[in-house]
Scaffold this active site. Sequence first.
Site, PDB file in Angstrom:
ATOM      1  N   ARG A 164       0.712  -1.404  -0.002  1.00  0.00           N
ATOM      2  CA  ARG A 164      -0.026  -0.197   0.102  1.00  0.00           C
ATOM      3  C   ARG A 164       0.823   1.254  -0.158  1.00  0.00           C
ATOM      4  O   ARG A 164       0.400   2.287  -0.355  1.00  0.00           O
ATOM      5  CB  ARG A 164      -0.878   0.121   1.281  1.00  0.00           C
ATOM      6  CG  ARG A 164      -2.199  -0.830   0.995  1.00  0.00           C
ATOM      7  CD  ARG A 164      -3.195  -0.961   2.046  1.00  0.00           C
ATOM      8  NE  ARG A 164      -4.417  -1.433   1.897  1.00  0.00           N
ATOM      9  CZ  ARG A 164      -5.262  -1.485   2.773  1.00  0.00           C
ATOM     10  NH1 ARG A 164      -5.303  -1.422   4.020  1.00  0.00           N
ATOM     11  NH2 ARG A 164      -6.548  -2.225   2.399  1.00  0.00           N
ATOM     12  N   LYS A 180     -18.134 -15.278   5.500  1.00  0.00           N
ATOM     13  CA  LYS A 180     -19.704 -15.034   5.678  1.00  0.00           C
ATOM     14  C   LYS A 180     -20.367 -14.452   4.467  1.00  0.00           C
ATOM     15  O   LYS A 180     -20.136 -13.536   3.834  1.00  0.00           O
ATOM     16  CB  LYS A 180     -19.745 -13.747   6.738  1.00  0.00           C
ATOM     17  CG  LYS A 180     -19.377 -14.107   8.361  1.00  0.00           C
ATOM     18  CD  LYS A 180     -19.410 -12.754   9.052  1.00  0.00           C
ATOM     19  CE  LYS A 180     -19.584 -13.160  10.334  1.00  0.00           C
ATOM     20  NZ  LYS A 180     -20.079 -11.868  11.176  1.00  0.00           N
ATOM     21  N   GLY A 219      -7.665  -7.584   0.406  1.00  0.00           N
ATOM     22  CA  GLY A 219      -7.914  -8.232   1.746  1.00  0.00           C
ATOM     23  C   GLY A 219      -7.162  -9.506   1.429  1.00  0.00           C
ATOM     24  O   GLY A 219      -6.082  -9.725   1.083  1.00  0.00           O
ATOM     25  N   GLY A 222     -12.644  -4.033   1.577  1.00  0.00           N
ATOM     26  CA  GLY A 222     -13.891  -3.470   1.795  1.00  0.00           C
ATOM     27  C   GLY A 222     -14.269  -2.338   0.489  1.00  0.00           C
ATOM     28  O   GLY A 222     -15.420  -2.655   0.224  1.00  0.00           O
TER      29      GLY A 222
HETATM   30  C1  3PG Z   1      -8.691  -1.735   5.092  1.00  0.00           C
HETATM   31  O1  3PG Z   1      -7.629  -2.064   5.409  1.00  0.00           O
HETATM   32  O2  3PG Z   1      -9.482  -2.338   4.465  1.00  0.00           O
HETATM   33  C2  3PG Z   1      -8.870  -0.220   4.685  1.00  0.00           C
HETATM   34  O3  3PG Z   1      -7.682   0.396   5.139  1.00  0.00           O
HETATM   35  C3  3PG Z   1      -9.896   0.233   5.585  1.00  0.00           C
HETATM   36  O4  3PG Z   1      -9.793   0.125   7.041  1.00  0.00           O
HETATM   37  P1  3PG Z   1     -10.920   0.023   8.083  1.00  0.00           P
HETATM   38  O5  3PG Z   1     -11.816  -1.090   7.616  1.00  0.00           O
HETATM   39  O6  3PG Z   1     -10.547   0.004   9.382  1.00  0.00           O
HETATM   40  O7  3PG Z   1     -11.693   1.230   7.806  1.00  0.00           O
END
Ligand code: 3PG
Length: 375
Positions: free
Chosen positions: A39, A176, A329, A352
Amino acid sequence: MKFGVPELEDLPDVSGKSVLVRVDFNVPIKGGVITDDLRIRAALPTLAWLTERGAKVTCATHLGRPKGAPDPAFSVEPVRARLAELAPGVELLENVRFNPGETSNDPAFVQELIAGHDFYVNDAFGASHREHASIVGPPQFLPSAAGRLLAKEVEVLGGLRNDPARPFIAITGGSKVSDKLGVIEAMLEIADGVIIGGGMCFTFLAALGHSVGNSLFEADQVDNCKRLLDAHGDRLHLPTDIVVTNGKLFEPEAGGEVRHVGRSVPEGYMGVDIGPESAGTFAEIILGARTVLWNGPMGVFEDPRFEAGTRAVAEAVAETKGFSVIGGGDSAAAIAQFGLAAEVDHVSTGGGASLELIEKGDLPGLKALRGASNG
Ligand code: 3PG
Ligand code: MG
Protein backbone atom coordinates in the site's frame (compact mmCIF):
# COMPACT_ATOMS: atom_id res chain seq x y z
CA MET A 1 -11.47 12.84 -15.73
CA LYS A 2 -12.98 9.32 -15.57
CA PHE A 3 -16.33 8.52 -13.95
CA GLY A 4 -16.59 12.30 -13.53
CA VAL A 5 -13.79 12.31 -10.96
CA PRO A 6 -11.04 14.98 -11.32
CA GLU A 7 -7.52 13.59 -11.71
CA LEU A 8 -4.09 15.09 -11.04
CA GLU A 9 -4.09 16.91 -14.41
CA ASP A 10 -7.31 18.65 -13.38
CA LEU A 11 -5.57 20.44 -10.48
CA PRO A 12 -4.28 23.98 -10.92
CA ASP A 13 -0.46 24.29 -11.12
CA VAL A 14 0.92 22.56 -8.01
CA SER A 15 4.38 24.13 -8.11
CA GLY A 16 5.21 25.69 -4.74
CA LYS A 17 1.82 24.60 -3.36
CA SER A 18 1.08 22.50 -0.32
CA VAL A 19 -0.84 19.34 -1.14
CA LEU A 20 -2.57 17.14 1.42
CA VAL A 21 -2.65 13.55 0.14
CA ARG A 22 -4.97 11.08 1.87
CA VAL A 23 -3.32 7.69 1.47
CA ASP A 24 -4.25 4.26 2.81
CA PHE A 25 -1.05 3.20 4.55
CA ASN A 26 -3.01 0.82 6.77
CA VAL A 27 -0.34 -1.86 6.32
CA PRO A 28 0.16 -5.03 8.34
CA ILE A 29 2.72 -4.46 11.12
CA LYS A 30 4.07 -7.21 13.39
CA GLY A 31 6.39 -6.35 16.27
CA GLY A 32 7.00 -2.88 14.81
CA VAL A 33 7.95 -4.32 11.41
CA ILE A 34 5.89 -3.79 8.25
CA THR A 35 5.19 -7.23 6.76
CA ASP A 36 3.78 -5.98 3.43
CA ASP A 37 4.42 -2.47 2.11
CA LEU A 38 2.31 -2.82 -1.07
CA ARG A 39 0.00 0.00 0.00
CA ILE A 40 2.92 2.38 0.51
CA ARG A 41 4.57 1.50 -2.80
CA ALA A 42 1.22 1.77 -4.58
CA ALA A 43 0.98 5.49 -3.70
CA LEU A 44 4.45 6.36 -4.99
CA PRO A 45 3.42 7.33 -8.56
CA THR A 46 1.10 10.00 -7.14
CA LEU A 47 3.69 11.27 -4.66
CA ALA A 48 6.32 11.40 -7.44
CA TRP A 49 3.96 13.24 -9.80
CA LEU A 50 3.40 15.93 -7.18
CA THR A 51 6.97 16.31 -5.92
CA GLU A 52 8.42 16.35 -9.46
CA ARG A 53 6.20 19.34 -10.14
CA GLY A 54 7.47 21.19 -7.11
CA ALA A 55 4.64 20.55 -4.65
CA LYS A 56 5.18 20.21 -0.92
CA VAL A 57 3.46 16.93 -0.04
CA THR A 58 1.92 15.94 3.29
CA CYS A 59 0.32 12.50 3.58
CA ALA A 60 -2.41 11.50 6.00
CA THR A 61 -3.48 7.93 6.76
CA HIS A 62 -5.36 5.85 9.27
CA LEU A 63 -3.66 2.81 10.77
CA GLY A 64 -5.71 0.09 12.42
CA ARG A 65 -8.70 0.99 14.53
CA PRO A 66 -7.61 3.06 17.54
CA LYS A 67 -10.47 4.40 19.63
CA GLY A 68 -10.30 8.11 18.73
CA ALA A 69 -7.34 8.85 21.00
CA PRO A 70 -3.56 8.59 20.70
CA ASP A 71 -2.40 5.00 21.22
CA PRO A 72 1.26 4.05 20.72
CA ALA A 73 0.19 0.62 19.39
CA PHE A 74 -1.24 2.40 16.32
CA SER A 75 1.46 5.02 15.79
CA VAL A 76 2.41 5.60 12.14
CA GLU A 77 6.13 5.69 13.10
CA PRO A 78 7.12 2.46 11.25
CA VAL A 79 5.21 3.69 8.18
CA ARG A 80 6.89 7.09 8.40
CA ALA A 81 10.30 5.40 8.42
CA ARG A 82 9.46 3.30 5.35
CA LEU A 83 7.99 6.30 3.53
CA ALA A 84 11.16 8.29 4.22
CA GLU A 85 13.10 5.56 2.37
CA LEU A 86 10.70 5.37 -0.56
CA ALA A 87 9.73 9.04 -0.93
CA PRO A 88 12.25 11.29 0.82
CA GLY A 89 10.87 14.70 1.75
CA VAL A 90 7.24 13.61 1.86
CA GLU A 91 5.70 14.16 5.28
CA LEU A 92 3.25 11.92 7.09
CA LEU A 93 0.80 13.15 9.72
CA GLU A 94 0.07 11.01 12.80
CA ASN A 95 -2.78 8.47 12.52
CA VAL A 96 -5.94 10.43 11.65
CA ARG A 97 -8.00 8.03 13.81
CA PHE A 98 -6.26 9.37 16.92
CA ASN A 99 -8.84 12.16 16.57
CA PRO A 100 -12.47 11.10 17.19
CA GLY A 101 -13.50 13.62 14.51
CA GLU A 102 -12.09 11.37 11.77
CA THR A 103 -14.66 8.59 11.93
CA SER A 104 -17.49 10.92 12.99
CA ASN A 105 -16.67 13.19 10.03
CA ASP A 106 -16.51 16.24 12.31
CA PRO A 107 -16.33 19.53 10.33
CA ALA A 108 -13.90 20.95 12.92
CA PHE A 109 -11.47 18.09 12.22
CA VAL A 110 -11.82 18.68 8.48
CA GLN A 111 -10.72 22.30 9.05
CA GLU A 112 -7.79 21.10 11.15
CA LEU A 113 -6.72 18.73 8.37
CA ILE A 114 -6.87 21.24 5.52
CA ALA A 115 -5.29 24.16 7.40
CA GLY A 116 -2.23 25.39 5.49
CA HIS A 117 -2.89 23.24 2.41
CA ASP A 118 -3.79 24.46 -1.08
CA PHE A 119 -4.98 21.25 -2.72
CA TYR A 120 -6.22 17.82 -1.72
CA VAL A 121 -5.54 14.47 -3.39
CA ASN A 122 -7.29 11.25 -2.45
CA ASP A 123 -5.16 8.19 -3.21
CA ALA A 124 -6.65 6.12 -0.39
CA PHE A 125 -8.70 3.69 -2.43
CA GLY A 126 -8.85 1.19 0.46
CA ALA A 127 -10.56 3.76 2.70
CA SER A 128 -12.76 5.50 0.12
CA HIS A 129 -15.84 3.53 1.17
CA ARG A 130 -15.62 5.31 4.55
CA GLU A 131 -17.52 8.56 5.07
CA HIS A 132 -14.69 9.81 7.24
CA ALA A 133 -13.43 13.39 7.64
CA SER A 134 -10.15 12.94 5.74
CA ILE A 135 -11.94 11.21 2.83
CA VAL A 136 -15.07 13.26 2.23
CA GLY A 137 -14.22 16.57 3.99
CA PRO A 138 -11.37 18.31 2.12
CA PRO A 139 -12.96 18.32 -1.38
CA GLN A 140 -15.65 20.64 -0.03
CA PHE A 141 -12.99 23.29 0.51
CA LEU A 142 -9.93 22.64 -1.68
CA PRO A 143 -9.46 21.96 -5.40
CA SER A 144 -9.12 18.17 -5.35
CA ALA A 145 -8.18 15.15 -7.40
CA ALA A 146 -7.97 11.39 -7.41
CA GLY A 147 -4.39 10.15 -7.26
CA ARG A 148 -3.05 7.60 -9.73
CA LEU A 149 -3.82 4.60 -7.54
CA LEU A 150 -7.40 5.60 -6.86
CA ALA A 151 -7.94 6.39 -10.55
CA LYS A 152 -6.51 3.00 -11.60
CA GLU A 153 -8.59 1.07 -9.08
CA VAL A 154 -11.74 2.82 -10.25
CA GLU A 155 -10.90 2.26 -13.88
CA VAL A 156 -10.26 -1.48 -13.39
CA LEU A 157 -12.93 -2.37 -10.83
CA GLY A 158 -15.50 0.05 -12.20
CA GLY A 159 -14.70 -1.25 -15.68
CA LEU A 160 -15.82 -4.75 -14.62
CA ARG A 161 -19.33 -3.38 -14.28
CA ASN A 162 -19.32 -1.80 -17.71
CA ASP A 163 -17.96 -3.86 -20.54
CA PRO A 164 -16.06 -6.95 -19.34
CA ALA A 165 -14.71 -9.46 -21.88
CA ARG A 166 -16.84 -12.60 -21.66
CA PRO A 167 -17.10 -15.12 -20.24
CA PHE A 168 -16.65 -13.20 -16.99
CA ILE A 169 -16.20 -15.47 -13.97
CA ALA A 170 -16.31 -14.13 -10.41
CA ILE A 171 -14.88 -16.24 -7.61
CA THR A 172 -15.94 -15.48 -4.10
CA GLY A 173 -15.09 -16.98 -0.75
CA GLY A 174 -14.43 -15.89 2.78
CA SER A 175 -16.28 -16.66 5.92
CA LYS A 176 -19.63 -14.90 5.82
CA VAL A 177 -22.52 -14.90 3.36
CA SER A 178 -24.08 -12.02 5.29
CA ASP A 179 -21.05 -9.80 4.54
CA LYS A 180 -21.06 -10.63 0.86
CA LEU A 181 -24.68 -11.21 -0.09
CA GLY A 182 -24.91 -7.81 -1.80
CA VAL A 183 -21.74 -8.36 -3.75
CA ILE A 184 -22.76 -11.90 -4.77
CA GLU A 185 -26.03 -10.47 -6.11
CA ALA A 186 -24.12 -7.74 -7.96
CA MET A 187 -21.73 -10.35 -9.40
CA LEU A 188 -24.68 -12.41 -10.59
CA GLU A 189 -25.85 -9.32 -12.48
CA ILE A 190 -22.54 -8.60 -14.19
CA ALA A 191 -20.74 -11.97 -14.41
CA ASP A 192 -21.56 -15.06 -16.44
CA GLY A 193 -20.76 -17.41 -13.56
CA VAL A 194 -20.04 -17.13 -9.85
CA ILE A 195 -17.85 -19.68 -8.04
CA ILE A 196 -18.46 -19.94 -4.31
CA GLY A 197 -15.99 -21.44 -1.84
CA GLY A 198 -14.69 -20.67 1.62
CA GLY A 199 -16.69 -20.67 4.83
CA MET A 200 -19.68 -19.12 3.11
CA CYS A 201 -20.22 -22.17 0.89
CA PHE A 202 -21.62 -24.19 3.81
CA THR A 203 -24.69 -22.01 4.13
CA PHE A 204 -25.30 -22.56 0.40
CA LEU A 205 -24.73 -26.31 0.80
CA ALA A 206 -27.14 -26.32 3.76
CA ALA A 207 -29.68 -24.58 1.53
CA LEU A 208 -29.34 -27.56 -0.81
CA GLY A 209 -30.11 -29.88 2.11
CA HIS A 210 -26.59 -31.02 3.04
CA SER A 211 -25.31 -31.41 6.58
CA VAL A 212 -22.58 -28.93 7.58
CA GLY A 213 -21.25 -30.43 10.84
CA ASN A 214 -19.28 -27.81 12.76
CA SER A 215 -18.54 -25.71 9.66
CA LEU A 216 -19.15 -21.98 9.51
CA PHE A 217 -22.87 -21.62 8.97
CA GLU A 218 -25.36 -18.76 9.10
CA ALA A 219 -28.83 -20.10 9.76
CA ASP A 220 -30.45 -16.73 9.04
CA GLN A 221 -28.95 -16.69 5.54
CA VAL A 222 -30.26 -20.07 4.37
CA ASP A 223 -33.36 -18.49 2.80
CA ASN A 224 -31.25 -15.92 0.95
CA CYS A 225 -29.00 -18.68 -0.36
CA LYS A 226 -32.06 -20.71 -1.44
CA ARG A 227 -33.45 -17.69 -3.27
CA LEU A 228 -30.16 -17.18 -5.17
CA LEU A 229 -29.88 -20.90 -5.97
CA ASP A 230 -33.48 -21.00 -7.25
CA ALA A 231 -32.99 -17.95 -9.45
CA HIS A 232 -29.43 -18.54 -10.69
CA GLY A 233 -28.51 -22.12 -9.73
CA ASP A 234 -27.11 -22.86 -13.20
CA ARG A 235 -24.58 -20.01 -12.89
CA LEU A 236 -23.63 -20.56 -9.24
CA HIS A 237 -20.79 -23.06 -8.89
CA LEU A 238 -20.51 -24.72 -5.48
CA PRO A 239 -17.87 -27.22 -4.38
CA THR A 240 -18.70 -30.88 -4.97
CA ASP A 241 -16.18 -32.12 -2.40
CA ILE A 242 -14.84 -30.74 0.86
CA VAL A 243 -11.79 -31.20 3.09
CA VAL A 244 -12.91 -31.59 6.71
CA THR A 245 -11.18 -31.97 10.06
CA ASN A 246 -12.08 -32.76 13.64
CA GLY A 247 -8.75 -31.34 14.80
CA LYS A 248 -7.82 -27.75 15.58
CA LEU A 249 -6.99 -24.99 13.09
CA PHE A 250 -3.32 -23.95 13.16
CA GLU A 251 -2.53 -26.73 15.66
CA PRO A 252 -1.53 -29.81 13.67
CA GLU A 253 0.22 -31.17 16.81
CA ALA A 254 -3.17 -31.25 18.56
CA GLY A 255 -3.98 -34.24 16.37
CA GLY A 256 -7.35 -35.01 14.84
CA GLU A 257 -8.20 -36.34 11.45
CA VAL A 258 -8.19 -34.57 8.09
CA ARG A 259 -10.62 -36.19 5.63
CA HIS A 260 -11.97 -35.64 2.17
CA VAL A 261 -15.77 -35.96 1.81
CA GLY A 262 -18.53 -35.09 -0.66
CA ARG A 263 -20.92 -32.21 -0.12
CA SER A 264 -22.08 -33.29 3.33
CA VAL A 265 -19.87 -32.65 6.34
CA PRO A 266 -20.05 -35.42 8.94
CA GLU A 267 -21.06 -34.72 12.53
CA GLY A 268 -18.12 -33.54 14.64
CA TYR A 269 -16.15 -32.29 11.62
CA MET A 270 -15.60 -28.84 10.20
CA GLY A 271 -15.20 -27.97 6.51
CA VAL A 272 -11.85 -26.20 6.04
CA ASP A 273 -11.15 -26.26 2.29
CA ILE A 274 -12.69 -27.22 -1.02
CA GLY A 275 -11.68 -30.71 -2.16
CA PRO A 276 -9.44 -31.64 -5.12
CA GLU A 277 -12.34 -32.41 -7.47
CA SER A 278 -13.83 -28.94 -6.88
CA ALA A 279 -10.40 -27.32 -7.20
CA GLY A 280 -10.01 -28.99 -10.61
CA THR A 281 -13.48 -27.96 -11.78
CA PHE A 282 -13.03 -24.38 -10.58
CA ALA A 283 -9.59 -24.13 -12.22
CA GLU A 284 -11.05 -25.29 -15.52
CA ILE A 285 -13.82 -22.69 -15.38
CA ILE A 286 -11.29 -19.97 -14.52
CA LEU A 287 -8.90 -20.99 -17.31
CA GLY A 288 -11.76 -20.71 -19.81
CA ALA A 289 -12.72 -17.19 -18.73
CA ARG A 290 -11.76 -13.92 -20.43
CA THR A 291 -12.35 -11.86 -17.29
CA VAL A 292 -11.74 -13.16 -13.76
CA LEU A 293 -12.46 -11.41 -10.48
CA TRP A 294 -11.33 -13.20 -7.33
CA ASN A 295 -12.45 -12.13 -3.90
CA GLY A 296 -12.11 -14.41 -0.90
CA PRO A 297 -10.17 -17.61 -0.17
CA MET A 298 -11.53 -21.13 -0.72
CA GLY A 299 -10.51 -22.37 2.72
CA VAL A 300 -8.33 -21.69 5.74
CA PHE A 301 -5.26 -21.06 3.54
CA GLU A 302 -3.29 -19.55 6.42
CA ASP A 303 -3.01 -23.12 7.75
CA PRO A 304 -0.74 -24.96 5.25
CA ARG A 305 -2.80 -28.16 5.69
CA PHE A 306 -5.82 -26.39 4.20
CA GLU A 307 -4.30 -24.17 1.52
CA ALA A 308 -4.64 -26.49 -1.50
CA GLY A 309 -8.01 -25.22 -2.75
CA THR A 310 -7.03 -21.56 -2.46
CA ARG A 311 -3.68 -22.32 -4.07
CA ALA A 312 -5.36 -24.09 -7.02
CA VAL A 313 -7.64 -21.10 -7.58
CA ALA A 314 -4.70 -18.68 -7.24
CA GLU A 315 -2.70 -20.67 -9.80
CA ALA A 316 -5.61 -20.72 -12.26
CA VAL A 317 -6.19 -16.98 -11.81
CA ALA A 318 -2.48 -16.40 -12.43
CA GLU A 319 -2.44 -18.69 -15.45
CA THR A 320 -5.62 -17.58 -17.21
CA LYS A 321 -5.17 -15.67 -20.45
CA GLY A 322 -8.13 -13.57 -19.45
CA PHE A 323 -7.93 -10.25 -17.63
CA SER A 324 -7.43 -11.10 -13.95
CA VAL A 325 -8.36 -8.95 -10.99
CA ILE A 326 -7.88 -9.71 -7.31
CA GLY A 327 -10.09 -7.89 -4.82
CA GLY A 328 -8.03 -6.75 -1.84
CA GLY A 329 -7.92 -8.25 1.61
CA ASP A 330 -7.55 -12.02 2.04
CA SER A 331 -7.23 -12.99 -1.63
CA ALA A 332 -4.51 -10.37 -2.11
CA ALA A 333 -2.73 -11.89 0.91
CA ALA A 334 -3.20 -15.38 -0.57
CA ILE A 335 -1.85 -14.49 -4.01
CA ALA A 336 1.16 -12.86 -2.32
CA GLN A 337 1.68 -15.91 -0.06
CA PHE A 338 1.83 -18.12 -3.16
CA GLY A 339 4.25 -15.74 -4.92
CA LEU A 340 1.84 -15.19 -7.83
CA ALA A 341 0.91 -11.50 -7.44
CA ALA A 342 3.04 -10.48 -10.42
CA GLU A 343 1.12 -12.90 -12.68
CA VAL A 344 -2.25 -11.19 -12.32
CA ASP A 345 -3.31 -8.03 -14.11
CA HIS A 346 -4.52 -6.09 -11.09
CA VAL A 347 -4.27 -6.70 -7.35
CA SER A 348 -6.54 -4.23 -5.60
CA THR A 349 -5.28 -2.44 -2.50
CA GLY A 350 -8.81 -2.27 -1.11
CA GLY A 351 -10.78 -5.02 0.62
CA GLY A 352 -14.09 -3.51 1.70
CA ALA A 353 -13.67 -0.70 -0.84
CA SER A 354 -13.31 -3.07 -3.80
CA LEU A 355 -16.41 -5.00 -2.72
CA GLU A 356 -18.44 -1.82 -2.30
CA LEU A 357 -17.31 -0.41 -5.64
CA ILE A 358 -18.28 -3.63 -7.41
CA GLU A 359 -21.57 -3.81 -5.55
CA LYS A 360 -22.66 -0.17 -5.82
CA GLY A 361 -20.56 1.22 -8.66
CA ASP A 362 -19.54 4.22 -6.56
CA LEU A 363 -17.88 5.20 -3.27
CA PRO A 364 -18.27 8.13 -0.86
CA GLY A 365 -14.69 9.23 -1.58
CA LEU A 366 -15.43 9.42 -5.33
CA LYS A 367 -18.68 11.32 -4.80
CA ALA A 368 -16.79 13.83 -2.65
CA LEU A 369 -14.18 14.40 -5.38
CA ARG A 370 -16.93 14.97 -7.96
CA GLY A 371 -18.27 17.72 -5.71
CA ALA A 372 -14.94 19.60 -5.56
CA SER A 373 -14.84 23.11 -7.03
CA ASN A 374 -12.65 21.82 -9.90
CA GLY A 375 -14.70 18.59 -10.27
C1 3PG B 1 -8.65 -1.68 4.97
O1 3PG B 1 -7.64 -2.14 5.48
O2 3PG B 1 -9.55 -2.39 4.47
C2 3PG B 1 -8.76 -0.20 4.84
O3 3PG B 1 -7.58 0.41 5.22
C3 3PG B 1 -9.94 0.31 5.65
O4 3PG B 1 -9.76 0.07 7.00
P1 3PG B 1 -11.03 0.04 7.96
O5 3PG B 1 -11.82 -1.17 7.60
O6 3PG B 1 -10.48 0.01 9.36
O7 3PG B 1 -11.84 1.30 7.69
MG1 MG C 1 -3.01 -13.59 -16.90
